[in-house]
Design a protein around this motif. Sequence first.
Motif, mmCIF file in Angstrom:
data_model
loop_
_atom_site.group_PDB
_atom_site.id
_atom_site.type_symbol
_atom_site.label_atom_id
_atom_site.label_comp_id
_atom_site.label_asym_id
_atom_site.label_seq_id
_atom_site.Cartn_x
_atom_site.Cartn_y
_atom_site.Cartn_z
ATOM 1 N N GLU A 1 0.834 -1.213 0.000
ATOM 2 C CA GLU A 1 0.000 0.000 0.000
ATOM 3 C C GLU A 1 0.861 1.253 0.000
ATOM 4 O OE1 GLU A 1 -4.003 -0.674 2.464
ATOM 5 O OE2 GLU A 1 -2.212 -1.199 3.594
ATOM 6 N N ALA A 2 1.913 1.231 0.815
ATOM 7 C CA ALA A 2 2.790 2.396 0.901
ATOM 8 C C ALA A 2 3.434 2.686 -0.452
ATOM 9 C CB ALA A 2 3.857 2.170 1.961
ATOM 10 N N ASN A 3 3.928 1.656 -1.121
ATOM 11 C CA ASN A 3 4.564 1.857 -2.415
ATOM 12 C C ASN A 3 3.560 2.280 -3.478
ATOM 13 O OD1 ASN A 3 7.191 1.390 -1.620
ATOM 14 N ND2 ASN A 3 7.062 -0.816 -1.945
ATOM 15 N N ASP A 4 2.343 1.771 -3.387
ATOM 16 C CA ASP A 4 1.292 2.183 -4.311
ATOM 17 C C ASP A 4 1.034 3.690 -4.187
ATOM 18 O OD1 ASP A 4 -1.202 0.643 -5.897
ATOM 19 O OD2 ASP A 4 -1.737 2.598 -5.059
ATOM 20 N N ILE A 5 0.948 4.169 -2.948
ATOM 21 C CA ILE A 5 0.749 5.607 -2.717
ATOM 22 C C ILE A 5 1.947 6.399 -3.222
ATOM 23 C CG2 ILE A 5 0.592 7.381 -0.923
ATOM 24 C CD1 ILE A 5 -1.086 5.396 0.694
ATOM 25 N N ALA A 6 3.156 5.887 -2.996
ATOM 26 C CA ALA A 6 4.353 6.595 -3.441
ATOM 27 C C ALA A 6 4.345 6.812 -4.948
ATOM 28 C CB ALA A 6 5.599 5.815 -3.030
ATOM 29 N N LEU A 7 3.877 5.820 -5.704
ATOM 30 C CA LEU A 7 3.785 5.987 -7.154
ATOM 31 C C LEU A 7 2.815 7.106 -7.504
ATOM 32 C CD1 LEU A 7 3.749 2.317 -8.518
ATOM 33 C CD2 LEU A 7 5.691 3.843 -8.162
ATOM 34 N N ARG A 8 1.698 7.172 -6.776
ATOM 35 C CA ARG A 8 0.721 8.229 -7.043
ATOM 36 C C ARG A 8 1.240 9.606 -6.604
ATOM 37 N NH1 ARG A 8 -4.906 5.985 -4.821
ATOM 38 N NH2 ARG A 8 -3.664 4.432 -3.707
ATOM 39 N N MET A 9 2.040 9.615 -5.553
ATOM 40 C CA MET A 9 2.669 10.882 -5.155
ATOM 41 C C MET A 9 3.569 11.403 -6.276
ATOM 42 S SD MET A 9 3.796 10.551 -1.177
ATOM 43 C CE MET A 9 2.590 10.780 0.148
ATOM 44 N N ALA A 10 4.351 10.512 -6.868
ATOM 45 C CA ALA A 10 5.232 10.918 -7.964
ATOM 46 C C ALA A 10 4.422 11.453 -9.143
ATOM 47 C CB ALA A 10 6.091 9.739 -8.396
#
Length: 425
Positions: A108-117
């Motif tokens: 989940e954390a990495n999924d959000i990080a992609l959306r942050m980028a």
Amino acid sequence: MTETMLERRARLMGPNVPTFYRTPVHIVKGQGVWLWDTSGKRYLDCYNNVPHVGHCHPRVVQAIAAQAAELNTHTRYLHDLVLDYIERLTGKLGHGLSQAIMVCTGSEANDIALRMAQAVTGNTGIIATDNTYHGNTSAVSQLSSRRPPIGGRAPNVRLVPAPDNLRPVGGSLAGQAQAFADNVARAIVELEAAGFGFSGMMLCPAFANEGLPSVPKGFLDPTVQVVRAAGGVMIADEVQPGFGRMGSDFWGHEALGFAPDIVTVGKPMANGHPVAAVLARPDVMAAFRNAFGYFNTFGGNPVSAAACLEVLQVIEDEGLQHNAAVVSAHVMARMQALRHPLLADVRGNGMFFGAEFVLDDAMTPATDFVADLVEALVTRGFILNRIGRAQNTLKIRPPLPFSIENADSLMDAIEAVLAEAPVPA
């Protein structure tokens, strides 16, 4: 006829549910660096990074129990503990990373990080290495190289060759850092030409799933320069190297010497309680919050926050980062003394260690040999596994309380098993 545990798993969980080892270990108890199976056999845990401060640490257990007996809810109600934790955690970070979103898993954390980028750049193109793992969501599984996605990899994803000790990118260890950066630059050009633009690069600072290559501090400097010049962000997946495991530094990105825009954390941060987080600068967080509606029912709940706070305190009180540095040096000295005709390389970084085996001068991976080596060690009571593109690297990644005495027990067993192991013809 009596149903076996494996048959029951298949009936209730479906086919191909992963298990470690040819004869899976049925674990019923854990304490510190030890595990016990149903027969009472004790195993030294040389592999699991989830019980970061040791299995069933009494202080973490007590923190969870006490908070669960008082209140557990979510972040749409106000509660101090999640704020206390974010303050403590971001206090261990530099580079302006002062805000966090609490979630339940590293995926989940990495999924959000992609959306942050995406929110920061307005672009969707993303780069990772070609031998990595960042989680199980639909988005991050596109970056993971264990199995190709159905229908092929998404066109906005580029995977660049991972660094490697025996087969360095560009052909030489001296030139590997620049060759790695050159591949990233080419991938950015491809993404821009395809109309996706470039949002950023995600990587594990220890390159743990890539086989733990020995990359020096500053290795990523040319890559970071390329990423910044293209307007992208750097995402550090600290799920494995974070929280003192590196010994020399609290974070993998510190050990590697670069400043990430986004950091993701997970498994070890609450000693096995399901919690993870995304940490970012306020400008990055604001871009995400304004572009996406996001809420996580269980992320940041008071029980998880209590567990997280206690883990940080235990790391500090018990000197576990220092222990990682001391034990790491001892293990590396023992590993460098190992001798076997197929042993091609040993390496380590903090409480990460690898021993790579090959069959010949052409560096043909000794995959079956390492698989047999793992099984022999498990039979002797040592839990570890293998890693790397061809699964020919013995991987050691113990909980942080792992002692020099524990390390010597493990290394003595590895020496004994190697002495007995037949060399393939």
